[in-house]
Write an enzyme that holds these catalytic residues in place. Structure first.
Site, PDB file in Angstrom:
ATOM      1  N   HIS B 263       0.837  -1.207   0.000  1.00  0.00           N
ATOM      2  CA  HIS B 263       0.000   0.000   0.000  1.00  0.00           C
ATOM      3  C   HIS B 263       0.875   1.262   0.000  1.00  0.00           C
ATOM      4  CE1 HIS B 263      -3.688   2.320   1.224  1.00  0.00           C
ATOM      5  NE2 HIS B 263      -2.779   3.091   1.807  1.00  0.00           N
ATOM      6  N   GLU B 264       1.812   1.329   0.953  1.00  0.00           N
ATOM      7  CA  GLU B 264       2.667   2.519   1.049  1.00  0.00           C
ATOM      8  C   GLU B 264       3.559   2.660  -0.189  1.00  0.00           C
ATOM      9  OE1 GLU B 264       2.015   4.694   3.274  1.00  0.00           O
ATOM     10  OE2 GLU B 264       0.772   3.432   4.554  1.00  0.00           O
ATOM     11  N   HIS B 267       1.873   4.869  -2.592  1.00  0.00           N
ATOM     12  CA  HIS B 267       2.099   6.286  -2.263  1.00  0.00           C
ATOM     13  C   HIS B 267       3.519   6.702  -2.667  1.00  0.00           C
ATOM     14  CE1 HIS B 267      -1.626   6.987  -0.153  1.00  0.00           C
ATOM     15  NE2 HIS B 267      -1.394   6.069   0.783  1.00  0.00           N
ATOM     16  N   GLU B 293      -4.479   8.190  -2.590  1.00  0.00           N
ATOM     17  CA  GLU B 293      -5.048   6.914  -2.158  1.00  0.00           C
ATOM     18  C   GLU B 293      -5.324   6.016  -3.369  1.00  0.00           C
ATOM     19  OE1 GLU B 293      -4.873   6.548   0.972  1.00  0.00           O
ATOM     20  OE2 GLU B 293      -5.970   4.695   1.354  1.00  0.00           O
TER      21      GLU B 293
END
Lengths: 496, 496
Positions: B263-264, B267, B293
């Site tokens: 997930h990160e 980003h 997001e």
């Protein structure tokens, strides 16, 4: 509540202190964490901040505020703080902005080129860049000397060791120069008869790290207010409330990292021990580079290589690295105190280190004062290296006059601090022994608090309240006295 | 060379960019490294810098510079950059300094108290502090609305999702609300018939860390321009040139950290992929919270939980954690896509997560617009939780309306971004599949470059060139369309 000029100066100092906090953490991160592609943006960000801090430090309103504050009724602590505010104001304002920028540019160019030139032993390629850096350093010294009334070299030295003068350095280094070569020879002769076992690695990094942290705990380091990380060149950074120490590890050898960590713990303890209620003001800051080094050397040499301390370290070494014959206490102590003249300063032991410093002092001082030129450096270096350590560096610039980063990056007047620090450290322990005749027994019993309490009371919590010579007098009852360093070396290395 | 007002604005933006760099690294360090006693000094340093940045951002000269720049001849990119400079100037100047400080103080008090109040399930104790924060947030919304001409809630939302309006959120969330509860039920029924093996730990932290880093490499993360560390609450910080991601590890369970790291990495890749030649200007920045997001969820959900991607992950998992029956690919995929309604948003799976967001949106919007009061929150929360997820939170404030840090710390208008991001991500992959009908085969062959190239071209390098709705249109050929999210969930969770 009346708002005085002094209050306003303090408010501005607090602001600078806070902005410097961010610079300090960003600088630590740059060495300990930052991946390579982050460097350009980081350098730009820190340069922007540096410019901003310089702008705040040279705000034209400060001149009037300082003049008004001098007329205000201040207590002794406030007076000392005002003296330190004035010192940093003078330092920030003495130099024309164009000179600051030119020197920064020349130094950064010279240092960048030096990295490769040193590898290639290329003095001829290095000399032009160095000449320009020295030219600008002389100009800097001229401006600082004009502003302070000091001599050229003293004006540079005073930046690192406030109150110290080259006449004083001459006195103590002159003394040292008399007996050091003979002592080095005597120690060499003694140690030649003492066979020493080499520790057998490998020593995994994680075990060394845990050992280093245990040694830091033994030395009272507060891990809630600091940490230990890795970097290519070990240093102690961060801020007093959050000290960031670094070390480096070699899998084949654990003592360099362990002793390096103990050294940095001395720096770190000084920072952690500064007075909290003064923090934010210049008076709270560590006094000087020499005083700082006196703390790292108090930890590494006075305490760390003390035979009774080695007994305290041994169980930690065995706990983390297992036992082996080389870890027998007497052998560990021989390993920690081995003396071997070499050409490289940063690899030097406690006994030969001062020779490296004297050599550099005897070159950089006439260089700044204009009695010699950059082209004279190699011949002087070779002669002094032969005279002081009996080593031949002719043609070997790489391990001779090109080995340090200092001169090429414009750092002149700094070298004496290393050996002043070693002398201060010996003087602290001599004073401690006068006041606590059972000091060595206490160390043997692991009651190290006696040492830390003395350093905390006499050095750490004093911050920049006094100029260096007065701090030395107050802490130890006398001015700088090289006899203590001599006695320490004789006792530690000759058992005399 | 003529120096235009636009040039001067850019110069000032660059300065802010550099100072924000230091804030960002100091903030990351605070979460990832800083020992506890460093907190006060760090907070003071960052607040000082925040004040300085605010001062530069509200310099009275900016008004005239902006007016003059509007009259200058600018190309399309410069025009977009000027629009973004104006946006941030309006945001910084819309609020009276006293309000900024009062809100910061109230929020920090409320958040601090919340940490303990939540543990104690103490809504009665929490409500006064929250009322004050909401009062100030309403005032903030009023000022922002006056400056922008937007409605109260839209003025807050626009800070996080420029160009997004609540009419649009109503449209897409209204659609979602129709089919989501039914879908959750259908998935639950299907998964009840699919037994899943639990991985058997322990999974040592060092192995999990190496696994996470390998997953990051698979996803194209540039380790020369970023790193992975640990923190209590995972986040992606740092700067585009040096992205600092964090994760946390549980020795008994590796999937939360692995999927969190993926997930990160979404980003982080967005930040690393921003246009370098624009860096320093607002136009270079990531567009919005929802867009950000959409990248983390593109990585974690669209790609990371893709059955073909699980086949790519499996060998890495086996390499670092050894093999076991639970690591069979189909079982791993079932573990990654398990749906289970629960009361806690941050623990929610992809399918139930939007229900948590809709619930919060339907409370915070009328709260800001004054149709409801803070005291109405618990009853509304309980009713909506029952309606959307069939769960009873009555009296359970801890796992109900007191679970998030957002409202208490004054963050209102942010929640929709999470689900807008999930919708955008589904829309990106739908567009990719239209343009690359063999996308799923490419993923299966490990040719992930096709995905990254698409995101880089359509999203990352676009920075803040367009407002969100136009960026969505340009990237995917249509405005925000919740049908893609629905189709994605049906396909992934029902095989439909």
């Amino acid at each position: 509540m009346s708002h005085t000029a002094y209050d306003e100066l303090c408010r501005r100092q607090l602001r600078l202190h806070r902005l410097n906090h961010l610079q300090s953490i960003a600088g630590w991160d740059q060495s300990a964490n930052m991946p390579s592609k982050g460097n350009e943006a980081r350098s730009e960000a820190m340069a922007e901040m540096g410019g901003l801090i310089h702008q705040l430090a040279t705000d034209p309103q400060l001149k009037d505020l300082l003049a008004r504050a001098e007329q205000e009724q201040l207590d002794e602590v406030q007076g000392a703080n005002l003296r330190e505010i004035q010192r940093s104001w003078r330092a920030a304002n003495a130099l024309p902005q164009a000179l600051v920028e030119a020197k920064s540019l020349a130094a950064s160019r010279c240092e960048h080129a030096w990295r490769e030139q040193r590898q290639r032993n290329d003095w001829a390629g290095h000399v032009d860049g160095l000449r320009e850096v020295v030219r600008l350093a002389r100009e800097e010294a001229r401006h600082l000397a004009e502003a302070s009334g000091l001599s050229l070299y003293d004006a540079l030295l005073d930046q690192y060791e406030p109150g110290m003068r080259s006449t004083e350095v001459d006195r103590v280094f002159g003394d040292l120069r008399q007996w050091l070569p003979g002592l080095i020879q005597a120690v060499g002769a003694k140690q030649a008869k003492e066979p020493t076992l080499e520790p057998q690695g490998p020593f995994p990094k994680s075990a060394q790290r845990a050992l280093g942290e245990d040694a830091m705990r033994l030395l009272g380091f507060d891990f809630e207010a600091g940490r230990l990380d890795e970097s290519a060149h070990p240093f102690c950074g961060g801020v007093p409330e959050d000290v960031r120490m670094t070390t480096r590890y070699r899998v084949d050898s654990f003592l360099p990292s362990l002793m390096g960590t103990i050294h940095e713990t001395g720096h770190g303890s000084y920072e952690q021990g500064l007075r909290r209620d003064w923090l934010g003001q210049p008076i709270a800051q560590a006094r000087s580079m020499g005083l700082h080094e006196s703390q790292s050397l108090s930890f590494e040499m006075q305490l760390g290589s003390h035979p009774a301390f080695v007994e305290l370290l041994r169980p930690l070494i065995v706990k983390h690295l297992g036992d082996q014959p080389a870890f027998e206490s007497a052998n560990l102590h021989r390993l920690m105190t081995r003396v071997q003249p070499g050409t490289i300063r940063v690899d030097a032991d406690e006994v030969t280190y001062p020779a490296h410093v004297i050599l550099r002092y005897e070159i950089e001082r006439p260089l700044i004062e204009g009695q010699i030129e950059v082209d004279d450096i190699p011949a002087l270096w070779d002669a002094k290296m032969m005279e002081l350590l009996g080593l031949d560096t002719r043609g070997n610039y790489k391990d001779g006059c090109m080995q340090d980063v200092h001169w090429g990056s414009g750092l002149i007047g700094y070298f004496p601090c290393y050996t002043l620090g070693a002398m201060y450290a010996a003087q602290w322990f001599a004073a401690m022994r006068r006041e606590m005749p059972d000091l060595d027994q206490r160390i043997a019993r692991g009651e190290l608090g006696a040492v830390f309490d003395w350093l905390r009371e006499r050095i750490w919590t004093q911050g920049s309240r006094w100029e260096t010579p007065e701090l030395v007098q107050r802490a130890s009852g006398e001015t700088l006295n090289p006899a203590h360093f001599r006695a320490h070396l004789q006792s530690r290395y000759l058992g005399a």
